[in-house]
Design an enzyme around this catalytic site. Structure first.
Site, PDB file in Angstrom:
ATOM      1  N   LYS A  41      36.240  52.119  43.225  1.00  0.00           N
ATOM      2  CA  LYS A  41      37.217  51.943  44.301  1.00  0.00           C
ATOM      3  C   LYS A  41      37.612  53.294  44.922  1.00  0.00           C
ATOM      4  O   LYS A  41      37.273  54.350  44.384  1.00  0.00           O
ATOM      5  CB  LYS A  41      38.459  51.220  43.751  1.00  0.00           C
ATOM      6  CG  LYS A  41      38.154  49.784  43.315  1.00  0.00           C
ATOM      7  CD  LYS A  41      37.723  48.920  44.488  1.00  0.00           C
ATOM      8  CE  LYS A  41      37.658  47.439  44.167  1.00  0.00           C
ATOM      9  NZ  LYS A  41      36.421  46.993  43.529  1.00  0.00           N
TER      10      LYS A  41
HETATM   11  C1  LIG Z   1      38.151  41.914  46.819  1.00  0.00           C
HETATM   12  C2  LIG Z   1      38.281  42.129  45.336  1.00  0.00           C
HETATM   13  N1  LIG Z   1      39.113  41.346  44.635  1.00  0.00           N
HETATM   14  C3  LIG Z   1      39.282  41.501  43.310  1.00  0.00           C
HETATM   15  C4  LIG Z   1      38.592  42.461  42.603  1.00  0.00           C
HETATM   16  C5  LIG Z   1      38.775  42.548  41.123  1.00  0.00           C
HETATM   17  O1  LIG Z   1      39.149  43.824  40.701  1.00  0.00           O
HETATM   18  P1  LIG Z   1      38.732  44.343  39.213  1.00  0.00           P
HETATM   19  O2  LIG Z   1      37.271  44.580  39.236  1.00  0.00           O
HETATM   20  O3  LIG Z   1      39.530  45.587  39.047  1.00  0.00           O
HETATM   21  O4  LIG Z   1      39.120  43.269  38.277  1.00  0.00           O
HETATM   22  C6  LIG Z   1      37.725  43.303  43.290  1.00  0.00           C
HETATM   23  C7  LIG Z   1      36.971  44.339  42.557  1.00  0.00           C
HETATM   24  O5  LIG Z   1      35.814  44.527  42.684  1.00  0.00           O
HETATM   25  C8  LIG Z   1      37.543  43.123  44.685  1.00  0.00           C
HETATM   26  O6  LIG Z   1      36.685  43.881  45.367  1.00  0.00           O
END
Ligand SMILES: Cc1ncc(COP(=O)(O)O)c(C=O)c1O
Length: 364
Positions: A179
């Site tokens: 990110k």
């Molecule tokens: C649009 C979106 N929602 C939710 C997530 C979930 O985040 P995490 O991977 O930190 O659980 C991501 C991560 O890739 C994402 O890009």
């Protein structure tokens, strides 16, 4: 190969982790609270709550609104699966509406038709770092008494008409390694509401405020101090990283040629009043074999990503739940056409020139 993403890890991150290790306070120490304070100031909210991932942030945010079996949450299928699985975790039902072709984000004009007596929330996703059109979304939510849970996992630091994403409704952010800023794994929930923030903290930590007194059945979805320390070092560089992403995107937008005799390509549009933070720089290749184009670029040393090749309603678990037949034509079309190019802050001028040369040379 120029990678599609690259975490920038320097002395500050190394030092921050060592300090936590040496302190012996690996969990529930001061770093999580410090990151929360920093994040609240970035987002312009009263509270930020550190959790174990962006998925955990979404899950907790839904639960803290009391969303569960029998409820419906309106969202889009053109997203990472966690936007949808977090709704399913609660026992609620995702209701899909289509996206706007130019922004890749929820089309507010379609929300009203999807509202039923069971609708509890709208979950807009600020995809690729571009804010959703929050004005009409908030107006609809207010009119119908719906919660707004912003999936801002890809959009830290993005603004809509001068207001930070994550401060319209409840914000859910990811600090996953790729990110714009990261902590390895991690997530943040943002809110201005005292009681809601408290519920999020309870759900994050076994329903406990006082040790071994459980006010509800919570989970262990805490962030560790090791992760928070990395996140703090990164948060200090958010503006610098975002500025570089914006410069890289502007360079690509200026130098990539949309029409050549060999192919047509659509570059991302830039809108007045939106601060896009370019988590992804995503072009469209209508009428092309997109996977062959990705291979051509990869063979030339350019990393690419397809975010996302299958709309969530067509993924197997959703098809098994009876989704899949609903026509969502824009999402389906874009899932076939999109391809993301490197835009991260570690790119140098030679990298940018190479990306432009190879994209302009594409034939498909
Ligand atoms: C649009 C979106 N929602 C939710 C997530 C979930 O985040 P995490 O991977 O930190 O659980 C991501 C991560 O890739 C994402 O890009």
């Amino acid at each position: 190969m120029i990678p599609i993403s690259k975490p920038i890890i320097g002395e500050a991150e190394n030092q921050a982790v060592l300090e936590v290790l040496e302190s012996g306070m690996l969990v529930q120490g001061p770093r999580v609270a410090q990151l929360e304070e920093k994040f609240a100031s970035i987002c312009g909210t009263k509270y930020a709550i550190g959790v174990s991932s962006g998925t955990a942030a979404l899950h907790i945010a839904l639960l803290a609104h009391g969303i569960g079996p029998g409820d419906e949450v309106i969202t889009t299928p053109f997203t990472f699966m966690a936007s949808v699985s977090s709704i399913l975790y609660t026992g609620a039902r995702p209701v899909f509406i289509d996206i706007d072709e130019d922004t890749f984000n929820i089309d507010p004009a379609l929300i009203n038709n999807a509202i039923t007596s069971r609708t509890k929330a709208i979950l807009p996703v600020h995809l690729y770092g571009l804010p959703c059109d929050m004005g009409p979304i908030m107006a609809i939510a207010e009119k119908h008494g719906l919660a707004v849970i912003e999936d801002a996992c890809q959009a830290i630091g993005a603004d809509y008409h001068g207001q930070r994403v994550g401060s319209f409704g409840v914000g859910c952010f990811s600090l996953y390694a790729t990110k714009n800023i990261m902590s390895g794994e991690g997530g943040i929930i943002t809110t201005d509401d005292d009681a809601y923030a408290r519920r999020c903290r309870l759900i994050r930590n076994h329903g406990m405020e006082r040790r071994y007194v459980h006010e509800c059945i919570g989970y262990n979805l805490r962030m560790s101090d090791l992760h928070a320390a990395i996140g703090l070092a990164q948060a200090a560089r958010l503006d610098e990283f975002t500025e570089k992403r914006c410069q890289n995107a502007a360079y690509l937008n200026t130098h990539i040629i949309p029409y050549t005799p060999n192919r047509t390509l659509i570059t991302p549009k830039v809108y007045d009043g939106y601060r896009h933070v370019w988590h992804q720089y995503t072009i469209r290749l209508p009428g092309c074999d997109r996977d062959a184009a990705a291979r051509q670029l990869n063979e030339a040393g350019i990393g690419t990503g397809i975010f996302y090749p299958i709309p969530a309603n067509k993924q197997r678990p959703l098809v098994e739940l009876g989704y899949g037949e609903q026509p969502l034509p824009v999402s389906e079309q874009l899932a076939r056409e999109v391809i993301s190019l490197p835009v991260h802050p570690a790119l140098n001028q030679l990298d940018l020139e190479k990306i432009v040369t190879e994209v302009n040379r594409l034939s498909c």
